[in-house]
Design a protein around this motif. Structure first.
Motif, PDB file in Angstrom:
ATOM      1  N   GLY A 152       8.159   3.985   0.094  1.00 42.18           N
ATOM      2  CA  GLY A 152       8.095   2.555  -0.220  1.00 42.18           C
ATOM      3  C   GLY A 152       6.873   1.974   0.453  1.00 42.18           C
ATOM      4  O   GLY A 152       6.134   2.678   1.143  1.00 42.18           O
ATOM      5  N   CYS A 153       6.656   0.677   0.252  1.00 45.30           N
ATOM      6  CA  CYS A 153       5.485   0.030   0.863  1.00 45.30           C
ATOM      7  C   CYS A 153       5.587   0.090   2.388  1.00 45.30           C
ATOM      8  O   CYS A 153       6.618  -0.271   2.967  1.00 45.30           O
ATOM      9  CB  CYS A 153       5.402  -1.417   0.391  1.00 45.30           C
ATOM     10  SG  CYS A 153       4.143  -2.365   1.280  1.00 45.30           S
ATOM     11  N   ALA A 154       4.511   0.556   3.035  1.00 40.37           N
ATOM     12  CA  ALA A 154       4.522   0.712   4.487  1.00 40.37           C
ATOM     13  C   ALA A 154       4.499  -0.634   5.212  1.00 40.37           C
ATOM     14  O   ALA A 154       4.788  -0.699   6.406  1.00 40.37           O
ATOM     15  CB  ALA A 154       3.338   1.572   4.926  1.00 40.37           C
ATOM     16  N   ALA A 155       4.185  -1.718   4.486  1.00 41.62           N
ATOM     17  CA  ALA A 155       4.152  -3.046   5.122  1.00 41.62           C
ATOM     18  C   ALA A 155       5.461  -3.803   4.921  1.00 41.62           C
ATOM     19  O   ALA A 155       6.063  -4.283   5.882  1.00 41.62           O
ATOM     20  CB  ALA A 155       2.982  -3.855   4.572  1.00 41.62           C
ATOM     21  N   CYS A 156       5.949  -3.903   3.676  1.00 38.49           N
ATOM     22  CA  CYS A 156       7.135  -4.728   3.413  1.00 38.49           C
ATOM     23  C   CYS A 156       8.396  -3.887   3.172  1.00 38.49           C
ATOM     24  O   CYS A 156       9.498  -4.429   3.132  1.00 38.49           O
ATOM     25  CB  CYS A 156       6.889  -5.662   2.225  1.00 38.49           C
ATOM     26  SG  CYS A 156       6.820  -4.805   0.641  1.00 38.49           S
ATOM     27  N   GLY A 157       8.219  -2.572   3.002  1.00 38.40           N
ATOM     28  CA  GLY A 157       9.376  -1.692   2.834  1.00 38.40           C
ATOM     29  C   GLY A 157       9.942  -1.643   1.428  1.00 38.40           C
ATOM     30  O   GLY A 157      10.819  -0.847   1.125  1.00 38.40           O
ATOM     31  N   PHE A 173       1.157   1.158  -0.225  1.00 36.68           N
ATOM     32  CA  PHE A 173       1.241  -0.284   0.005  1.00 36.68           C
ATOM     33  C   PHE A 173       1.293  -1.000  -1.339  1.00 36.68           C
ATOM     34  O   PHE A 173       0.808  -0.474  -2.346  1.00 36.68           O
ATOM     35  CB  PHE A 173      -0.017  -0.790   0.730  1.00 36.68           C
ATOM     36  CG  PHE A 173      -0.089  -0.407   2.188  1.00 36.68           C
ATOM     37  CD1 PHE A 173       0.550  -1.181   3.148  1.00 36.68           C
ATOM     38  CD2 PHE A 173      -0.802   0.707   2.589  1.00 36.68           C
ATOM     39  CE1 PHE A 173       0.484  -0.839   4.494  1.00 36.68           C
ATOM     40  CE2 PHE A 173      -0.880   1.055   3.933  1.00 36.68           C
ATOM     41  CZ  PHE A 173      -0.233   0.283   4.893  1.00 36.68           C
ATOM     42  N   CYS A 174       1.849  -2.226  -1.337  1.00 34.91           N
ATOM     43  CA  CYS A 174       1.702  -3.106  -2.490  1.00 34.91           C
ATOM     44  C   CYS A 174       0.257  -3.610  -2.472  1.00 34.91           C
ATOM     45  O   CYS A 174      -0.332  -3.729  -1.403  1.00 34.91           O
ATOM     46  CB  CYS A 174       2.584  -4.342  -2.378  1.00 34.91           C
ATOM     47  SG  CYS A 174       4.301  -4.033  -2.009  1.00 34.91           S
ATOM     48  N   ARG A 175      -0.248  -3.941  -3.640  1.00 35.01           N
ATOM     49  CA  ARG A 175      -1.617  -4.440  -3.676  1.00 35.01           C
ATOM     50  C   ARG A 175      -1.747  -5.739  -2.859  1.00 35.01           C
ATOM     51  O   ARG A 175      -2.760  -5.996  -2.240  1.00 35.01           O
ATOM     52  CB  ARG A 175      -2.067  -4.659  -5.122  1.00 35.01           C
ATOM     53  CG  ARG A 175      -3.570  -4.817  -5.239  1.00 35.01           C
ATOM     54  CD  ARG A 175      -4.089  -4.373  -6.585  1.00 35.01           C
ATOM     55  NE  ARG A 175      -3.829  -2.956  -6.828  1.00 35.01           N
ATOM     56  CZ  ARG A 175      -4.053  -2.359  -7.989  1.00 35.01           C
ATOM     57  NH1 ARG A 175      -4.499  -3.041  -9.000  1.00 35.01           N
ATOM     58  NH2 ARG A 175      -3.799  -1.083  -8.140  1.00 35.01           N
ATOM     59  N   SER A 176      -0.672  -6.538  -2.857  1.00 34.73           N
ATOM     60  CA  SER A 176      -0.745  -7.849  -2.197  1.00 34.73           C
ATOM     61  C   SER A 176      -0.392  -7.806  -0.710  1.00 34.73           C
ATOM     62  O   SER A 176      -0.632  -8.764   0.008  1.00 34.73           O
ATOM     63  CB  SER A 176       0.187  -8.823  -2.923  1.00 34.73           C
ATOM     64  OG  SER A 176       1.478  -8.243  -2.989  1.00 34.73           O
ATOM     65  N   CYS A 177       0.182  -6.684  -0.241  1.00 35.82           N
ATOM     66  CA  CYS A 177       0.548  -6.602   1.185  1.00 35.82           C
ATOM     67  C   CYS A 177      -0.680  -6.269   2.035  1.00 35.82           C
ATOM     68  O   CYS A 177      -1.602  -5.627   1.560  1.00 35.82           O
ATOM     69  CB  CYS A 177       1.614  -5.526   1.398  1.00 35.82           C
ATOM     70  SG  CYS A 177       3.286  -6.125   1.110  1.00 35.82           S
ATOM     71  N   PRO A 178      -0.682  -6.698   3.316  1.00 34.67           N
ATOM     72  CA  PRO A 178      -1.812  -6.333   4.176  1.00 34.67           C
ATOM     73  C   PRO A 178      -1.862  -4.817   4.383  1.00 34.67           C
ATOM     74  O   PRO A 178      -0.842  -4.190   4.643  1.00 34.67           O
ATOM     75  CB  PRO A 178      -1.496  -7.064   5.487  1.00 34.67           C
ATOM     76  CG  PRO A 178      -0.045  -7.384   5.444  1.00 34.67           C
ATOM     77  CD  PRO A 178       0.326  -7.510   4.004  1.00 34.67           C
TER      78      PRO A 178
HETATM   79 ZN   LIG Z   1       4.584  -4.352   0.247  1.00 43.93          ZN
END
Ligand SMILES: [Zn+2]
Length: 246
Positions: A152-157, A173-178
């Protein structure tokens, strides 16, 4: 001491007048350097079995670190690669990758099997070469201990909607996540294919459908990930790109 082992010839270098120095990935001993005396003579009994990109049964004589090929018989010659410059170039790149990521005197059955399956699929034109290449690269990285974390996304999970892969740390990562580091863009289908490649049974590694832009993203990301993680250049990859007909 004599030892018989099945082995894939990754590289051959001409030595003296008619000898070959081989780098092989063997079933029993992992990566080995072996000498094939007189293998380049017409009368040689080991000529066919000691050619690059040949899977052969080799009888070796010697002891640790110093092996000479005494006898050899071809198990699979991957003949389909020999007359096709593009397939041969890609097969040579697979061999260079296997040489870079295998370990001397440490048998790795899964890595050898991956190499054989990829060369077999390539020589029989069973799948799009881009697909074989991407699956080979990513699976090889997983087997060599560089498996990316694709959960999953390493920033938001969360499950990333427009995923990108961090090439340095092997995370998505999601494109929008840092994010940190250099990322390669993916999409949902390319990410699903990556997850499949990381987990699929060896014999079904190439049995996934992916095309168009998603395959291009998977291809670019797999190659970039391997290059970033190994921190080296592959001369055979540069050559493959020169001869590839696109
Ligand atoms: Zn994310």
């Amino acid at each position: 001491m004599f030892q018989t082992t099945k082995a894939l010839v990754l590289r051959e270098v001409r030595y003296k007048e008619a000898d070959r120095i081989l780098t092989v990935l063997s079933e029993c001993e992992g990566k080995l350097t072996v000498k094939a005396r007189g293998a380049l003579r017409k009368s040689s009994r080991t000529a066919a079995a000691t050619q690059q990109l040949t899977y052969a049964e080799l009888t070796l004589f010697g002891n640790r670190g110093k092996w000479t090929v005494n006898e050899g018989s071809v198990i699979e010659g991957f003949e389909g690669l020999r007359g096709d410059i593009e397939a041969l170039a890609l097969g040579s790149y697979f061999a260079e990758c296997l040489e870079a990521l295998s370990v001397e005197e440490q048998p790795d059955e899964a890595m050898l099997q991956l190499g054989l399956n990829a060369l077999y699929a390539l020589s029989r034109q069973m799948y799009d070469p881009a697909k074989i290449k991407a699956a080979f690269e990513l699976r090889l990285m997983c087997l060599a201990g560089y498996a990316p974390d694709l959960t999953g996304c390493a920033a938001c999970g969360k499950e990333p909607e427009e995923p990108a892969i961090d090439l340095q740390n092997g995370r998505v990562f999601c494109r929008s996540c840092p994010k940190e580091g250099v990322c390669a863009p993916l999409d949902c289908d390319a990410l699903a294919a990556m997850r499949y490649i990381a987990e699929a049974p060896a014999k079904r590694l190439f049995s996934f459908s992916l095309g168009g832009e998603s395959l291009q993203r998977l291809s670019a990301a797999s190659e970039a990930y391997l290059l970033r993680q190994t921190e080296r250049r592959f001369g055979t990859l540069d050559y493959y790109k020169q001869v590839r007909i696109t």
